[in-house]
Write a protein that holds these residues in place. Structure first.
Motif, PDB file in Angstrom:
ATOM      1  N   VAL A 138     -11.466   3.636   2.254  1.00 41.84           N
ATOM      2  CA  VAL A 138     -10.648   4.845   2.369  1.00 41.84           C
ATOM      3  C   VAL A 138      -9.176   4.470   2.282  1.00 41.84           C
ATOM      4  CG1 VAL A 138     -12.321   6.144   3.744  1.00 41.84           C
ATOM      5  CG2 VAL A 138     -10.669   4.670   4.894  1.00 41.84           C
ATOM      6  N   GLY A 139      -8.369   5.393   1.734  1.00 36.89           N
ATOM      7  CA  GLY A 139      -6.930   5.190   1.685  1.00 36.89           C
ATOM      8  C   GLY A 139      -6.479   4.031   0.844  1.00 36.89           C
ATOM      9  N   LEU A 140      -7.230   3.676  -0.183  1.00 39.14           N
ATOM     10  CA  LEU A 140      -6.915   2.477  -0.952  1.00 39.14           C
ATOM     11  C   LEU A 140      -5.668   2.650  -1.818  1.00 39.14           C
ATOM     12  CD1 LEU A 140     -10.510   1.332  -1.931  1.00 39.14           C
ATOM     13  CD2 LEU A 140      -9.032   0.434  -0.128  1.00 39.14           C
ATOM     14  N   LEU A 141      -5.333   3.869  -2.216  1.00 38.89           N
ATOM     15  CA  LEU A 141      -4.109   4.063  -2.985  1.00 38.89           C
ATOM     16  C   LEU A 141      -2.867   3.787  -2.131  1.00 38.89           C
ATOM     17  CD1 LEU A 141      -4.885   7.253  -5.118  1.00 38.89           C
ATOM     18  CD2 LEU A 141      -4.830   4.863  -5.867  1.00 38.89           C
ATOM     19  N   ASN A 142      -2.992   3.972  -0.828  1.00 35.64           N
ATOM     20  CA  ASN A 142      -1.885   3.659   0.071  1.00 35.64           C
ATOM     21  C   ASN A 142      -1.872   2.195   0.494  1.00 35.64           C
ATOM     22  OD1 ASN A 142      -0.670   6.247   0.283  1.00 35.64           O
ATOM     23  ND2 ASN A 142      -2.336   6.907   1.637  1.00 35.64           N
ATOM     24  N   ARG A 143      -2.840   1.429   0.011  1.00 39.40           N
ATOM     25  CA  ARG A 143      -2.932   0.008   0.352  1.00 39.40           C
ATOM     26  C   ARG A 143      -3.020  -0.837  -0.911  1.00 39.40           C
ATOM     27  NH1 ARG A 143      -4.586  -1.236   5.608  1.00 39.40           N
ATOM     28  NH2 ARG A 143      -4.257  -3.364   4.850  1.00 39.40           N
ATOM     29  N   PRO A 144      -1.927  -0.905  -1.685  1.00 40.37           N
ATOM     30  CA  PRO A 144      -1.967  -1.716  -2.911  1.00 40.37           C
ATOM     31  C   PRO A 144      -2.240  -3.179  -2.640  1.00 40.37           C
ATOM     32  CG  PRO A 144       0.287  -1.047  -2.379  1.00 40.37           C
ATOM     33  CD  PRO A 144      -0.614  -0.266  -1.478  1.00 40.37           C
ATOM     34  N   ASP A 145      -2.058  -3.606  -1.388  1.00 39.36           N
ATOM     35  CA  ASP A 145      -2.371  -4.998  -1.057  1.00 39.36           C
ATOM     36  C   ASP A 145      -3.840  -5.306  -1.270  1.00 39.36           C
ATOM     37  OD1 ASP A 145      -2.474  -3.169   1.312  1.00 39.36           O
ATOM     38  OD2 ASP A 145      -3.438  -4.924   2.239  1.00 39.36           O
ATOM     39  N   CYS A 146      -4.716  -4.281  -1.142  1.00 37.59           N
ATOM     40  CA  CYS A 146      -6.153  -4.515  -1.359  1.00 37.59           C
ATOM     41  C   CYS A 146      -6.416  -4.885  -2.813  1.00 37.59           C
ATOM     42  CB  CYS A 146      -6.948  -3.274  -0.967  1.00 37.59           C
ATOM     43  SG  CYS A 146      -6.952  -2.928   0.799  1.00 37.59           S
ATOM     44  N   THR A 147      -5.783  -4.160  -3.731  1.00 35.50           N
ATOM     45  CA  THR A 147      -5.934  -4.495  -5.147  1.00 35.50           C
ATOM     46  C   THR A 147      -5.341  -5.869  -5.439  1.00 35.50           C
ATOM     47  OG1 THR A 147      -5.826  -2.150  -5.729  1.00 35.50           O
ATOM     48  CG2 THR A 147      -5.478  -3.723  -7.502  1.00 35.50           C
ATOM     49  N   ALA A 148      -4.191  -6.160  -4.825  1.00 32.81           N
ATOM     50  CA  ALA A 148      -3.564  -7.466  -5.029  1.00 32.81           C
ATOM     51  C   ALA A 148      -4.466  -8.591  -4.539  1.00 32.81           C
ATOM     52  CB  ALA A 148      -2.215  -7.506  -4.304  1.00 32.81           C
ATOM     53  N   ARG A 149      -5.069  -8.394  -3.362  1.00 27.14           N
ATOM     54  CA  ARG A 149      -5.971  -9.421  -2.829  1.00 27.14           C
ATOM     55  C   ARG A 149      -7.201  -9.579  -3.703  1.00 27.14           C
ATOM     56  NH1 ARG A 149      -6.730  -7.549   3.300  1.00 27.14           N
ATOM     57  NH2 ARG A 149      -8.154  -9.355   3.387  1.00 27.14           N
ATOM     58  N   LEU A 150      -7.723  -8.468  -4.235  1.00 30.61           N
ATOM     59  CA  LEU A 150      -8.869  -8.530  -5.146  1.00 30.61           C
ATOM     60  C   LEU A 150      -8.537  -9.387  -6.364  1.00 30.61           C
ATOM     61  CD1 LEU A 150     -11.049  -5.519  -6.323  1.00 30.61           C
ATOM     62  CD2 LEU A 150     -10.224  -7.216  -7.919  1.00 30.61           C
ATOM     63  N   LEU A 151      -7.390  -9.110  -6.990  1.00 25.90           N
ATOM     64  CA  LEU A 151      -7.010  -9.852  -8.192  1.00 25.90           C
ATOM     65  C   LEU A 151      -6.706 -11.309  -7.877  1.00 25.90           C
ATOM     66  CD1 LEU A 151      -4.788  -7.152  -9.930  1.00 25.90           C
ATOM     67  CD2 LEU A 151      -7.158  -7.758 -10.459  1.00 25.90           C
ATOM     68  N   ALA A 152      -6.149 -11.562  -6.690  1.00 25.53           N
ATOM     69  CA  ALA A 152      -5.874 -12.936  -6.299  1.00 25.53           C
ATOM     70  C   ALA A 152      -7.171 -13.721  -6.107  1.00 25.53           C
ATOM     71  CB  ALA A 152      -5.045 -12.965  -5.006  1.00 25.53           C
ATOM     72  N   VAL A 153      -8.176 -13.078  -5.533  1.00 24.29           N
ATOM     73  CA  VAL A 153      -9.481 -13.729  -5.369  1.00 24.29           C
ATOM     74  C   VAL A 153     -10.068 -14.085  -6.735  1.00 24.29           C
ATOM     75  CG1 VAL A 153     -11.881 -13.328  -4.702  1.00 24.29           C
ATOM     76  CG2 VAL A 153     -10.042 -12.759  -3.118  1.00 24.29           C
ATOM     77  N   LEU A 154      -9.991 -13.143  -7.671  1.00 27.13           N
ATOM     78  CA  LEU A 154     -10.503 -13.422  -9.013  1.00 27.13           C
ATOM     79  C   LEU A 154      -9.757 -14.580  -9.651  1.00 27.13           C
ATOM     80  CD1 LEU A 154     -11.038  -9.824 -10.474  1.00 27.13           C
ATOM     81  CD2 LEU A 154     -12.739 -11.335  -9.448  1.00 27.13           C
ATOM     82  N   ALA A 155      -8.437 -14.620  -9.442  1.00 26.99           N
ATOM     83  CA  ALA A 155      -7.635 -15.707 -10.015  1.00 26.99           C
ATOM     84  C   ALA A 155      -8.069 -17.054  -9.454  1.00 26.99           C
ATOM     85  CB  ALA A 155      -6.154 -15.457  -9.752  1.00 26.99           C
ATOM     86  N   ARG A 156      -8.335 -17.109  -8.146  1.00 32.75           N
ATOM     87  CA  ARG A 156      -8.789 -18.371  -7.537  1.00 32.75           C
ATOM     88  C   ARG A 156     -10.128 -18.810  -8.104  1.00 32.75           C
ATOM     89  NH1 ARG A 156      -6.665 -16.010  -2.698  1.00 32.75           N
ATOM     90  NH2 ARG A 156      -8.752 -15.478  -1.928  1.00 32.75           N
ATOM     91  N   LEU A 157     -10.929 -17.826  -8.529  1.00 37.22           N
ATOM     92  CA  LEU A 157     -12.230 -18.139  -9.140  1.00 37.22           C
ATOM     93  C   LEU A 157     -12.110 -18.462 -10.620  1.00 37.22           C
ATOM     94  CD1 LEU A 157     -14.441 -15.323  -7.533  1.00 37.22           C
ATOM     95  CD2 LEU A 157     -14.424 -17.749  -6.924  1.00 37.22           C
ATOM     96  N   GLY A 158     -10.894 -18.366 -11.156  1.00 35.78           N
ATOM     97  CA  GLY A 158     -10.699 -18.613 -12.580  1.00 35.78           C
ATOM     98  C   GLY A 158     -11.210 -17.477 -13.444  1.00 35.78           C
ATOM     99  N   THR A 159     -11.213 -16.278 -12.885  1.00 41.27           N
ATOM    100  CA  THR A 159     -11.735 -15.104 -13.579  1.00 41.27           C
ATOM    101  C   THR A 159     -10.632 -14.071 -13.748  1.00 41.27           C
ATOM    102  OG1 THR A 159     -13.936 -15.436 -12.639  1.00 41.27           O
ATOM    103  CG2 THR A 159     -13.447 -13.242 -13.498  1.00 41.27           C
TER     104      THR A 159
END
Length: 416
Positions: free
Chosen positions: A348-369
């Protein structure tokens, strides 16, 4: 008093012994004063067996004949459970979808419940019988059987609960409830005691297989709670709240990580952009009852038209036919990539929490994806990644957002 509504999935009915056990579950909860309605799916892998038989006999079986064929799976399961109930001394009657008064409109293989005539159901309940209804199907008023598509038995059960005035609908399955992620992929995944209906609908659309999004949306529209529990488990399961739960801003925004490995990404191009082209393409897909996700279109790199969207694998044959018609009529070229998967944060409220998207993309980057597609709403952030990287991404994200901890970030609090 409204009848009790229960639905049992195919894995719960796979063998004669399991059918006897389901009959015992129904017997324990049955009350002659209020009556019981039980909705069933086809047994075990019966639907896949029937589809394989049809494929052996014809490369492209007519949708009408597939509906005639597939409906027999649920009909057989309903009759067998009624036999098992009779053997326990409980009067029972099995009804097909049309016999139960379920009216369906739309195309074969993707029908939608438009009305339910409850007179036969109420008459059988009045005679003291447990009514066992074939899920996944209904009649169109012209004598034709139309199936409801994936998750149709869940939708049947919720619709019957709504029209019969039940307070809740029980969905019995082979897992003990709704998890924070697929436990086959993430062993540390936990069962959620409650989940908001809007969040659950997003989880289902994002790939969670326990319930179909259509059934959840229908329950929410009627303020109907849905309890998902293991058929042969004593655990309480998960309650999907038909009313919105009160949320605290300090609670974690992410409830679960969902994934879908049965999708495809389509990219439609045209050298000549014109007003209404996107609407024409979506209208053609809608005529074939093909739902889409992650839609984006435009021409950021210059002239012309480009539109991308995700397609469910279950509707890919119908989608390809629609896209072929689009190409012939509108002069578009479409590429379809089936070697991708969708991973989603749901909360819930994910548009007000851009950090969640940032953390998602950072996790993918650590996986080389690298994500080839990103989409966000207030309830869901989804990415498209290579198919073989989906399990690693789901595990890493589940850990990143602390969804396996005792102090589950996404725990829903309900106030009196």
């Amino acid at each position: 008093m409204p009848a009790a509504i229960q639905k049992f999935g195919g894995s719960s009915l796979a063998t004669p012994e399991k059918i006897r056990q389901v009959a015992e579950v129904v017997a324990r909860s049955h009350s002659a004063e209020r009556g019981s309605v039980v909705v069933v799916s086809a047994r075990g892998e019966e639907t896949d067996v029937l589809l394989s038989a049809a494929a052996e006999l014809g490369a492209a079986p007519p949708p009408r004949e597939l509906d005639q064929l597939l409906a027999t799976g649920e009909n057989a399961a309903a009759a067998l459970l009624a036999v098992a109930l009779h053997d326990r001394g409980l009067p029972a009657v099995s009804l097909t979808g049309p016999q139960a008064g379920i009216r369906v409109s739309g195309t074969h293989g993707a029908g939608m419940i438009s009305a339910i005539d409850t007179s036969r159901l109420r008459a059988e309940l009045g005679r003291g019988r447990i009514v066992v209804v074939s899920g996944f199907q209904g009649g169109d008023g012209r004598g034709e059987v139309i199936t409801l598509g994936r998750g149709g038995s869940d939708t049947t059960a919720v619709a019957l609960a709504a029209v019969l005035g039940a307070r809740a609908c029980e969905i019995h399955t082979d897992v003990p409830g709704i998890y924070t992620a697929d436990p086959r992929v993430v062993p540390e995944a936990r069962v959620l005691p409650t989940v908001d209906a809007a969040v659950m609908a997003e989880m289902a659309f994002a790939g969670a297989r326990v319930m179909h999004s259509r059934a959840v949306e229908l329950a929410a529209s009627h303020d109907l709670d849905v309890v998902v529990r293991g058929t042969f488990s004593a655990e309480p399961g998960t309650t999907i709240l038909g009313r919105s739960a009160d949320m605290l801003e300090t609670q974690g925004p992410v409830t679960a990580v969902a994934h879908d490995m049965n999708i495809a990404m389509a990219l439609t191009r045209s050298d000549h952009a014109r007003d209404g082209l996107a609407a024409d393409i979506l209208t053609e897909l809608a005529r074939s009852a093909v739902p889409i996700d992650l839609l984006s279109f435009g021409a950021p790199d210059g002239p012309g038209f480009r539109m991308g969207f995700a397609l469910p694998g279950s509707r890919l044959p119908a989608a390809r036919e629609a896209l072929d018609r689009i190409s012939a009529r509108l002069g578009c070229a479409t590429e379809v990539d089936e070697k991708v998967g969708k991973v989603s944060l749901v909360g819930v409220g994910l548009l007000n929490r851009p950090d969640c998207t940032a953390r998602l993309l950072a996790v993918l980057a650590r996986l080389g994806t690298t994500a080839s597609w990103v989409s966000s709403t207030n309830l869901r952030v989804s990415v498209i990644i290579p198919l073989d990287r989906v399990p690693d991404a789901v595990n890493a994200l589940h850990q990143e957002f602390g969804l396996g901890r005792d102090d589950l970030e996404a725990q829903t609090l309900v106030t009196a």
